[in-house]
Design an enzyme around this catalytic site. Structure first.
Site, PDB file in Angstrom:
ATOM      1  CD  GLU A   1      -2.592   3.154  -6.102  1.00 21.16           C
ATOM      2  OE1 GLU A   1      -3.583   2.527  -6.550  1.00 21.16           O
ATOM      3  OE2 GLU A   1      -1.626   2.596  -5.558  1.00 21.16           O
TER       4      GLU A   1
ATOM      5  NE  ARG B   1      -4.199  -1.444  -0.022  1.00 24.20           N
ATOM      6  CZ  ARG B   1      -4.250  -2.404  -0.923  1.00 24.20           C
ATOM      7  NH1 ARG B   1      -3.217  -2.601  -1.744  1.00 24.20           N
ATOM      8  NH2 ARG B   1      -5.308  -3.180  -1.025  1.00 24.20           N
TER       9      ARG B   1
ATOM     10  CG  HIS C   1      -2.477  -0.918  -7.472  1.00 26.02           C
ATOM     11  ND1 HIS C   1      -3.051  -0.175  -6.467  1.00 26.02           N
ATOM     12  CD2 HIS C   1      -2.439  -2.194  -7.010  1.00 26.02           C
ATOM     13  CE1 HIS C   1      -3.351  -0.967  -5.451  1.00 26.02           C
ATOM     14  NE2 HIS C   1      -3.002  -2.194  -5.763  1.00 26.02           N
TER      15      HIS C   1
END
Length: 601
Positions: free
Chosen positions: A318, A289, A337
């Protein structure tokens, strides 16, 4: 025989409900400030965790708010109406959610308190397609009785593989060299890398993904250490990994790979202070994370040469800003990601989360629930009939209560031959709470909000374990529920010390009532039950059976428990249909019957 007692203190308003005109009939007139209607509470044939509203076609509605694999969608469509609406604004999500029974998201949708409030109690399941649940407000979900499930296993290997990919790409400057060659350069000397063999990798967070990264890093010839205050030492030893303190891990590692969840304790765990403790030239990988790293502090550490390189798949925001100094830094390799982004993992996650959501909508106990007692799947299977027993005993006990200030104090006794550490009663306690409260109120109770609901209603549950000699093959021999400081509408259910007592056990997988007050009975807990206290005499069973037969009420079983021949006895009669008030009245008029009560399960 030894007893081990533990208790949970819960506070707030009492349980009470006015009696219905069709309440229990009895020859004993008792005050009824705590009454129970016989207009049916739901029939419970299995341990229901959730109650789901349905559309006109009888199916629940599932909102899929982020892209999900086709296999998962197909599973959902077999049991639900599926609404795939992607890229919803917060306002659009709140507008839709009141018409949905379940919501499935990935990491990009924030499921905050406003979403649960907007659902107006209809939303029963939130499925997180992945491991992390920091985008879901668990406290709000719990308060609103909404189960949150995730998919913790399907993307484990994909995330570990991506961590290793970033580790090796960073060590050999693959991304930078690729960009250089494509821009027309040929700079072999500029992109000299470092070897992995013999280097120390610190795995921060030794869960599923962290342990898989460690396994692969060992295969690359790295020395692996790990920090995780909750990791079992034997699992680490089995992989040849040494568990160390946080400070030792960050100060001795050549590479640091992050695999912890984002929590208040881990937020910005890597910061100015921790970077200062690291070996100069350390390299950092993050596929966990973004928020676990203070990104400004990392930029400073990179500029100062403390951190030689970083490889990042996740960010605090993000997508990150286009002018992000961290993203644009020459010594940083970035991906958008992609940890779970393999074809296999996407389909696996879709299937895993769809199965979890479908199971929850059907009322099945979820092994991947994150805001409910975490009980392994094999334990859920073993406890299933005892879960049903616990709820039905509580439903029976509370229907036997009348008068007083309501149910405030309940004692649950578990008789078991297992060691205390081998008997987890959290699930059983939750179902006791469900049975006690739902039978006499409109409040919805499930595994998620049981403790909070009990606390709000002033219900205190004390648990006691009685150790038995013998084989621990079965988790429990019996469960007893006692309600103190109340009166009973069936006096025979009261103990000498003044508590309503019911006890039961599981026989051949079916819950049975085995004791009411001081009387031993043997009753399958299915359908509804008529309890009668009578003078033990010939022909009485036939008289009651004849009355029920005349009214076309089918008797499924009958059991009589007595103190001694020709003395007082309690007869328990299982019926498939609900007797009319007139039928119950006729039973009560039989001279030998001193009191009776009709109970619905």
């Amino acid at each position: 025989m030894a007893a081990h007692a533990s208790s949970i203190s819960l506070t707030a308003s009492s349980l009470s409900k006015s009696p219905s005109p069709s309440s229990l009939s009895s020859k004993l007139h008792l005050s009824s400030s705590f009454g129970v209607s016989v207009s049916p509470p739901r029939h419970i044939r299995r341990p229901q965790v959730l109650v789901v509203a349905a559309t006109m076609d009888g199916k629940p509605t599932v909102l899929v708010a982020e892209k999900l694999g086709k296999a998962g969608i197909k599973l959902l469509e077999e049991v639900a109406n599926v609404d795939c609406s992607y890229n919803l604004s917060p306002e659009e999500l709140c507008s839709k959610i009141s018409q949905c029974d379940a919501l499935i998201v990935r990491s990009g949708t924030k499921v905050n308190r406003g979403v649960f409030e907007a659902s107006a109690g209809r939303l029963k399941v939130v499925g997180r397609a992945g491991v992390g649940i920091d985008n879901v407000d668990l406290a709000a979900a719990t308060e609103h009785g909404c189960l949150v499930v995730n998919a913790p296993t399907a993307n484990t290997v994909a995330a570990a593989e991506h961590g290793i990919a970033l580790l090796t790409a960073m060590a050999r400057n693959v991304a930078q060299a690729d960009a250089s060659v494509k821009s027309g350069n040929w700079q072999r000397n500029k992109y000299v890398g470092v070897s992995l063999v013999g280097k120390t990798l610190a795995v921060m967070g030794f869960g599923k993904v962290g342990s898989e990264v460690a396994r692969r890093a060992k295969g690359l010839g790295m020395h692996v250490i790990a920090h995780d205050p909750y990791a079992p030492a034997d699992r680490a030893r089995a992989l040849g990994v040494e568990l160390v303190s946080f400070d030792e891990a960050i100060s001795t590692a050549d590479f640091i790979s992050l695999h912890m969840p984002l929590t208040p304790a881990t937020s910005k765990m890597l910061n100015d202070e921790t970077f200062a403790k690291m070996k100069k030239g350390v390299r950092i990988i993050n596929v966990a994370r973004g928020g676990v790293i203070d990104e400004e502090a990392l930029v400073k550490a990179l500029d100062a040469g403390i951190v030689a390189q970083a490889a990042l798949d996740v960010f605090a925001v993000e997508p990150p800003p286009k002018d992000s100094k961290l993203v644009l830094h020459e010594q940083v390799t970035v991906t958008p990601h992609l940890g779970a982004s393999t074809v296999e993992a996407q389909e696996g996650v879709a299937i895993e989360i769809a199965e979890a959501v479908v199971g929850a909508l059907k009322g099945e106990l979820a092994a991947t629930a994150v805001n409910a007692p975490m009980v392994p799947a094999e334990v859920l299977t073993e406890l299933k009939p005892f879960v049903e027993l616990a709820e039905k005993l509580a439903r029976l006990a509370v229907q036997l209560v009348t008068g007083g200030s309501g149910v405030k104090s309940v004692k649950v006794t578990y008789a078991s031959a297992r060691a205390p550490d081998d008997l987890d009663t959290r699930l059983l306690r939750a179902m006791i709470t469900k049975g006690l409260i739902e039978s006499v109120s409109s409040v919805f109770v499930n595994l998620v909000n049981a403790d909070i609901t009990a606390k709000q209603r002033g219900l205190r549950i004390a648990e006691e374990r009685i150790g038995l000699d013998g084989s621990p093959e079965n988790p429990l021999e019996s469960i007893q529920v006692q309600i103190a400081n109340v009166e009973s509408r069936f006096a025979s259910a009261m103990s000498d010390s003044g508590e309503v007592i019911v006890e039961g056990r599981v026989k051949d997988g079916v819950p049975h009532l085995t004791k009411v007050g001081a009387f031993e009975v043997d009753v399958s807990l299915e359908g509804s039950i008529i309890l009668c206290r009578q003078v033990d005499q010939p022909g009485l069973i036939g008289k009651v059976g004849s009355i029920l037969a005349q009214e076309n009420v089918n008797v499924s079983f009958m059991s009589v428990g007595r103190i001694a021949p020709r003395k007082h006895a309690v007869m328990a009669i299982g019926v498939d249909e609900e007797p009319s008030d007139n039928t119950l009245k006729r039973i009560g008029e039989i001279p030998a019957i001193e009191e009776f009560v009709f109970l619905k399960l």
